[in-house]
Design an enzyme around this catalytic site. Structure first.
Site, PDB file in Angstrom:
ATOM      1  N   CYS A 113      18.200   6.066  23.688  1.00 16.86           N
ATOM      2  CA  CYS A 113      18.355   5.262  22.474  1.00 16.86           C
ATOM      3  C   CYS A 113      19.666   4.873  22.064  1.00 16.86           C
ATOM      4  O   CYS A 113      20.605   5.881  22.399  1.00 16.86           O
ATOM      5  CB  CYS A 113      17.439   6.186  21.459  1.00 16.86           C
ATOM      6  SG  CYS A 113      18.166   7.703  20.992  1.00 16.86           S
TER       7      CYS A 113
ATOM      8  N   HIS B 114      25.798  15.988  25.185  1.00 15.80           N
ATOM      9  CA  HIS B 114      25.709  14.676  25.217  1.00 15.80           C
ATOM     10  C   HIS B 114      26.885  13.939  24.857  1.00 15.80           C
ATOM     11  O   HIS B 114      27.317  13.609  23.968  1.00 15.80           O
ATOM     12  CB  HIS B 114      24.591  14.271  24.165  1.00 15.80           C
ATOM     13  CG  HIS B 114      24.265  12.782  23.995  1.00 15.80           C
ATOM     14  ND1 HIS B 114      24.653  11.553  25.006  1.00 15.80           N
ATOM     15  CD2 HIS B 114      23.997  12.003  22.747  1.00 15.80           C
ATOM     16  CE1 HIS B 114      24.372  10.512  24.617  1.00 15.80           C
ATOM     17  NE2 HIS B 114      23.974  10.651  23.327  1.00 15.80           N
TER      18      HIS B 114
ATOM     19  N   CYS C 255      25.264   5.422  22.692  1.00 19.08           N
ATOM     20  CA  CYS C 255      24.746   6.276  23.502  1.00 19.08           C
ATOM     21  C   CYS C 255      24.209   5.689  24.690  1.00 19.08           C
ATOM     22  O   CYS C 255      24.270   6.381  25.704  1.00 19.08           O
ATOM     23  CB  CYS C 255      23.725   7.255  22.936  1.00 19.08           C
ATOM     24  SG  CYS C 255      24.301   8.050  21.398  1.00 19.08           S
TER      25      CYS C 255
END
Ligand code: COA
Length: 410
Positions: free
Chosen positions: A396, A366, A91
């Site tokens: 994160c 996302h 990510c």
């Protein structure tokens, strides 16, 4: 660091279900190529000067494989002399791309680099590459069992003592702030409408993920998202995922499954791109950068809790810039899950009023590899709108890692 951001641009984020969504019909190379093409249009920079194109993308398979960065350069019609490569820090990939670009120009090795990210989750959802969290390495699993992110998020919420109400309140806040930001046009500067490559029809002009009708009552009625996952017996000796999380953190007592679809980041399609230049390039071409990259960082943290790295990455970047958390005007802490932002803000002792002031991935989605590059633009737009100076962006990642970058306007 002497690395300057000339501009940042992004697609709208589209809700993504397998094979569905406003951007699902495009090839992901085209999604990225349209984003790249915006940069010279907006900055007037000669793309022939671009030394490299660095693109974060998590599921590097099939249409997102084959070095999507280089193929998007070709698809954009840019000179064949421009190289490109893709990277994966889960990510954090889109922000990692910015880090590499900044390091490249700050070192003197490069003058002009495009950093970006892309993920088309309507084609390639979570774990599309089949690697899971650990590539199926049974020996590693006996040392570190990296439970899926949803379990980590619930474990963090349990250990931090966050209640379901607190997480829901954060989910509601994300929606409300994102909807307000849209209504006030706060995302407009960074956004461009994605078009059908052949017909020119606008496929999506604004983020379509937020749910303006979200209420506390509706959120409270949602079922926990990861209870069944936690009960799956996927351990090397048949242990459930919850049991494996508790083996690492027995003090939790039990994993409280508190996150829902309303407090987890949304599955989305999208892309972002940032044009990064050296001081020499800026001077030689009389350019006015939007920001300087003051510092970048990457850290490893506990791979079971997995999502507690942002506070560590933020501190590392702050130390390297000679700054304190209180010096930062605006924070973008990726809303992987509500507990991630709440834990990070608590660990850094920062005020939520300065965090994700236009909502985040819970409301906006996302698109894994893209989000880091998208958040850079979001932070810059808002710093400019407020006339403020410093922003810190952090995400994160799977594997217990995090990345951060500090941006200074002007
Ligand atoms: C949590 C998760 C499993 C939910 O998936 P999902 O069930 O497909 O989620 P959806 O967004 O489609 O929401 C499902 C339903 O919940 C309800 N819902 C979701 N958000 C809501 C909100 N804000 N208000 C009211 N209802 C809501 C709706 O009924 C929705 O169904 P609908 O779209 O038909 O109306 C998924 O979003 C996820 O895995 N997120 C985390 C992604 C991740 O791990 N990323 C990496 C981070 S480290």
């Amino acid at each position: 660091m002497d690395a300057y951001i000339l501009d940042a641009v992004r697609t709208p984020r589209a809700r993504a279900k397998p094979g569905k969504g406003a951007l699902s019909g495009l090839h992901p190379q085209e999604l990225l190529a349209q984003t790249l093409k915006q940069l010279p249009l907006r900055t007037g920079v000669d793309v022939a000067d671009v030394d490299d194109v660095v693109v974060g993308v998590v599921s590097q398979i099939e249409a997102q494989g084959a070095n999507i960065a280089r193929n998007a350069v070709l698809a954009a019609g840019w000179p064949i002399s421009i190289p490109g490569f893709s990277l994966n820090r889960f990510c954090g990939s889109g922000l990692q791309a910015l880090s590499l670009a900044a390091m490249g120009v700050a070192s003197g090795a490069q003058q002009l680099v495009v950093a970006g990210g892309v993920e088309q989750m309507s084609r390639y959802g979570l774990n599309a590459d089949g690697g899971g969290t650990d590539g199926g390495n049974v020996d590693l699993r006996r040392r570190f069992f990296q439970v899926p992110q949803g379990i980590s998020a619930d474990l963090i919420a349990t250990l931090e003592g966050f209640t379901r109400q607190e997480l829901d309140a954060f989910g509601l806040r994300s929606q409300q702030l994102a909807v307000r930001a849209q209504a006030e046009g706060r995302f407009q500067r960074g956004l461009f409408p994605v078009k059908h490559p052949q017909t020119g029809e606008v496929l999506l002009a604004v983020d379509d993920h937020p749910r303006a009708d979200t209420t506390a009552e509706k959120l409270a009625a949602l079922a926990p998202a990861f209870t069944q996952l936690g009960a799956r017996a996927e351990g090397p000796d048949g242990e459930t995922l919850d049991a494996l999380a508790l083996r690492a953190y027995p003090r939790a007592g039990a994993v409280r499954h508190l996150h829902t679809a309303g407090t987890a980041s949304g599955i989305a399609d999208g892309a972002g791109a940032i044009l990064v230049a050296s001081k020499d390039y800026v001077r030689a071409h009389g350019l006015k950068p939007r920001a300087r990259v003051r510092a970048v960082s990457a850290v490893g943290s506990d791979p079971v809790l997995m999502l507690t790295g942002p506070a560590l990455a933020a501190r590392k970047a702050l130390d390297s810039a000679g700054l304190k958390a209180r010096d930062i005007d605006l924070w973008e802490i990726n809303e992987a899950f509500a507990a991630v932002v709440l834990q990070t803000a608590r660990a850094l002792e920062i005020d939520l009023d300065q965090v994700n002031v236009n909502g985040g991935a819970i409301a906006l989605g996302h698109p894994l590899g893209a989000t880091g590059s998208i958040l850079v633009g979001t932070a810059l737009d808002e710093l400019e709108r407020r006339g403020q100076s410093l922003a810190l962006v952090t995400l994160c990642t799977s594997g217990g890692q995090a990345v951060a970058a500090i941006l200074e306007r002007g």
